[in-house]
Design a protein around this motif. Sequence first.
Motif, PDB file in Angstrom:
ATOM      1  N   LEU A  40      73.732  10.841  84.461  1.00  0.00           N
ATOM      2  CA  LEU A  40      73.226  10.824  85.895  1.00  0.00           C
ATOM      3  C   LEU A  40      71.690  10.603  86.064  1.00  0.00           C
ATOM      4  O   LEU A  40      71.223  11.079  85.398  1.00  0.00           O
ATOM      5  CB  LEU A  40      73.472  12.131  86.695  1.00  0.00           C
ATOM      6  CG  LEU A  40      75.042  12.561  86.667  1.00  0.00           C
ATOM      7  CD1 LEU A  40      75.124  13.956  87.270  1.00  0.00           C
ATOM      8  CD2 LEU A  40      75.953  11.448  87.327  1.00  0.00           C
ATOM      9  N   LYS A  41      71.297   9.687  86.868  1.00  0.00           N
ATOM     10  CA  LYS A  41      70.161   9.372  87.217  1.00  0.00           C
ATOM     11  C   LYS A  41      69.592  10.528  88.321  1.00  0.00           C
ATOM     12  O   LYS A  41      70.307  10.424  89.425  1.00  0.00           O
ATOM     13  CB  LYS A  41      70.028   7.831  87.699  1.00  0.00           C
ATOM     14  CG  LYS A  41      69.327   6.986  86.539  1.00  0.00           C
ATOM     15  CD  LYS A  41      68.194   7.323  85.859  1.00  0.00           C
ATOM     16  CE  LYS A  41      67.567   5.914  85.314  1.00  0.00           C
ATOM     17  NZ  LYS A  41      66.479   6.295  84.222  1.00  0.00           N
ATOM     18  N   VAL A  42      68.620  11.165  87.986  1.00  0.00           N
ATOM     19  CA  VAL A  42      68.040  11.898  89.090  1.00  0.00           C
ATOM     20  C   VAL A  42      66.370  11.383  89.294  1.00  0.00           C
ATOM     21  O   VAL A  42      65.604  12.043  88.728  1.00  0.00           O
ATOM     22  CB  VAL A  42      67.977  13.392  88.835  1.00  0.00           C
ATOM     23  CG1 VAL A  42      67.914  14.368  89.893  1.00  0.00           C
ATOM     24  CG2 VAL A  42      69.504  13.703  88.143  1.00  0.00           C
ATOM     25  N   PRO A  43      66.212  10.470  90.069  1.00  0.00           N
ATOM     26  CA  PRO A  43      65.049   9.882  90.393  1.00  0.00           C
ATOM     27  C   PRO A  43      63.749  10.620  90.795  1.00  0.00           C
ATOM     28  O   PRO A  43      62.621  10.486  90.636  1.00  0.00           O
ATOM     29  CB  PRO A  43      65.025   8.933  91.184  1.00  0.00           C
ATOM     30  CG  PRO A  43      66.506   8.775  91.945  1.00  0.00           C
ATOM     31  CD  PRO A  43      67.134   9.906  90.840  1.00  0.00           C
ATOM     32  N   ASP A  44      64.409  11.946  91.675  1.00  0.00           N
ATOM     33  CA  ASP A  44      63.384  12.818  92.113  1.00  0.00           C
ATOM     34  C   ASP A  44      62.727  13.893  91.206  1.00  0.00           C
ATOM     35  O   ASP A  44      62.194  15.061  91.673  1.00  0.00           O
ATOM     36  CB  ASP A  44      63.952  13.382  93.671  1.00  0.00           C
ATOM     37  CG  ASP A  44      64.058  12.383  94.559  1.00  0.00           C
ATOM     38  OD1 ASP A  44      63.326  11.456  94.597  1.00  0.00           O
ATOM     39  OD2 ASP A  44      64.908  12.355  95.531  1.00  0.00           O
ATOM     40  N   MET A  45      63.528  13.921  90.003  1.00  0.00           N
ATOM     41  CA  MET A  45      63.165  15.072  89.254  1.00  0.00           C
ATOM     42  C   MET A  45      61.734  14.681  88.572  1.00  0.00           C
ATOM     43  O   MET A  45      61.256  13.497  88.025  1.00  0.00           O
ATOM     44  CB  MET A  45      64.010  15.248  88.008  1.00  0.00           C
ATOM     45  CG  MET A  45      63.746  16.205  86.749  1.00  0.00           C
ATOM     46  SD  MET A  45      64.877  16.250  85.371  1.00  0.00           S
ATOM     47  CE  MET A  45      66.156  15.072  85.818  1.00  0.00           C
ATOM     48  N   ARG A  46      60.481  15.432  88.731  1.00  0.00           N
ATOM     49  CA  ARG A  46      59.321  14.958  88.627  1.00  0.00           C
ATOM     50  C   ARG A  46      58.529  15.891  87.682  1.00  0.00           C
ATOM     51  O   ARG A  46      57.345  15.696  87.168  1.00  0.00           O
ATOM     52  CB  ARG A  46      58.601  14.973  89.919  1.00  0.00           C
ATOM     53  CG  ARG A  46      59.086  13.834  90.605  1.00  0.00           C
ATOM     54  CD  ARG A  46      58.006  13.337  91.913  1.00  0.00           C
ATOM     55  NE  ARG A  46      58.901  12.162  92.140  1.00  0.00           N
ATOM     56  CZ  ARG A  46      59.201  11.628  93.495  1.00  0.00           C
ATOM     57  NH1 ARG A  46      58.569  12.634  94.149  1.00  0.00           N
ATOM     58  NH2 ARG A  46      59.563  10.491  93.880  1.00  0.00           N
ATOM     59  N   VAL A  59      63.029  20.598  86.349  1.00  0.00           N
ATOM     60  CA  VAL A  59      64.370  20.748  85.148  1.00  0.00           C
ATOM     61  C   VAL A  59      64.571  22.354  85.545  1.00  0.00           C
ATOM     62  O   VAL A  59      65.849  22.340  85.148  1.00  0.00           O
ATOM     63  CB  VAL A  59      63.554  20.787  84.045  1.00  0.00           C
ATOM     64  CG1 VAL A  59      64.392  20.970  82.972  1.00  0.00           C
ATOM     65  CG2 VAL A  59      62.950  19.264  83.946  1.00  0.00           C
ATOM     66  N   LYS A  60      63.941  23.145  85.814  1.00  0.00           N
ATOM     67  CA  LYS A  60      64.404  24.568  85.706  1.00  0.00           C
ATOM     68  C   LYS A  60      65.240  24.799  87.104  1.00  0.00           C
ATOM     69  O   LYS A  60      66.449  25.232  86.803  1.00  0.00           O
ATOM     70  CB  LYS A  60      63.205  25.316  86.169  1.00  0.00           C
ATOM     71  CG  LYS A  60      63.454  27.180  85.979  1.00  0.00           C
ATOM     72  CD  LYS A  60      62.106  27.693  86.102  1.00  0.00           C
ATOM     73  CE  LYS A  60      62.460  29.288  86.155  1.00  0.00           C
ATOM     74  NZ  LYS A  60      61.183  30.160  86.435  1.00  0.00           N
ATOM     75  N   PRO A  97      61.727  13.027  80.939  1.00  0.00           N
ATOM     76  CA  PRO A  97      60.871  11.682  80.639  1.00  0.00           C
ATOM     77  C   PRO A  97      62.065  10.546  81.308  1.00  0.00           C
ATOM     78  O   PRO A  97      61.489   9.605  81.652  1.00  0.00           O
ATOM     79  CB  PRO A  97      60.862  11.792  79.410  1.00  0.00           C
ATOM     80  CG  PRO A  97      60.966  13.057  78.730  1.00  0.00           C
ATOM     81  CD  PRO A  97      61.549  13.785  79.645  1.00  0.00           C
ATOM     82  N   ASP A  98      63.359  10.772  80.946  1.00  0.00           N
ATOM     83  CA  ASP A  98      64.198   9.622  81.243  1.00  0.00           C
ATOM     84  C   ASP A  98      64.571   9.845  83.006  1.00  0.00           C
ATOM     85  O   ASP A  98      65.333   8.800  83.588  1.00  0.00           O
ATOM     86  CB  ASP A  98      65.226   9.559  80.325  1.00  0.00           C
ATOM     87  CG  ASP A  98      64.954   9.253  79.220  1.00  0.00           C
ATOM     88  OD1 ASP A  98      63.816   8.599  78.845  1.00  0.00           O
ATOM     89  OD2 ASP A  98      65.481   9.846  77.946  1.00  0.00           O
ATOM     90  N   LYS A  99      64.369  11.118  83.422  1.00  0.00           N
ATOM     91  CA  LYS A  99      64.963  11.316  84.610  1.00  0.00           C
ATOM     92  C   LYS A  99      66.526  11.290  84.859  1.00  0.00           C
ATOM     93  O   LYS A  99      66.756  10.824  85.716  1.00  0.00           O
ATOM     94  CB  LYS A  99      64.214  10.629  85.740  1.00  0.00           C
ATOM     95  CG  LYS A  99      62.854  10.879  85.941  1.00  0.00           C
ATOM     96  CD  LYS A  99      62.091   9.969  87.155  1.00  0.00           C
ATOM     97  CE  LYS A  99      60.828  10.242  87.268  1.00  0.00           C
ATOM     98  NZ  LYS A  99      60.260  10.142  88.214  1.00  0.00           N
TER      99      LYS A  99
END
Length: 64
Positions: A4-10, A15-16, A34-36
């Motif tokens: 799954l792509k999670v583009p808002d993971m920054r 991550v937590k 790194p890959d989001k």
Amino acid sequence: MTQLKVPDMRCENCVKRITNALNDAKLSFSVSLPDKTVRIDGDENAVNTAISSLDDIGFEAKQD
């Protein structure tokens, strides 16, 4: 495994939050900042549960 792509993971806090939500949903997964991406180990039901769990905490996830 489904990715799954999670583009808002920054950040590590993202991550937590994602890790806690998916652990609460009793899923087998891995998270890559790194890959989001989030990789879900399971069937379509597990993937749908992951997408729903991520949505509940404010992250949009799309199958890659």
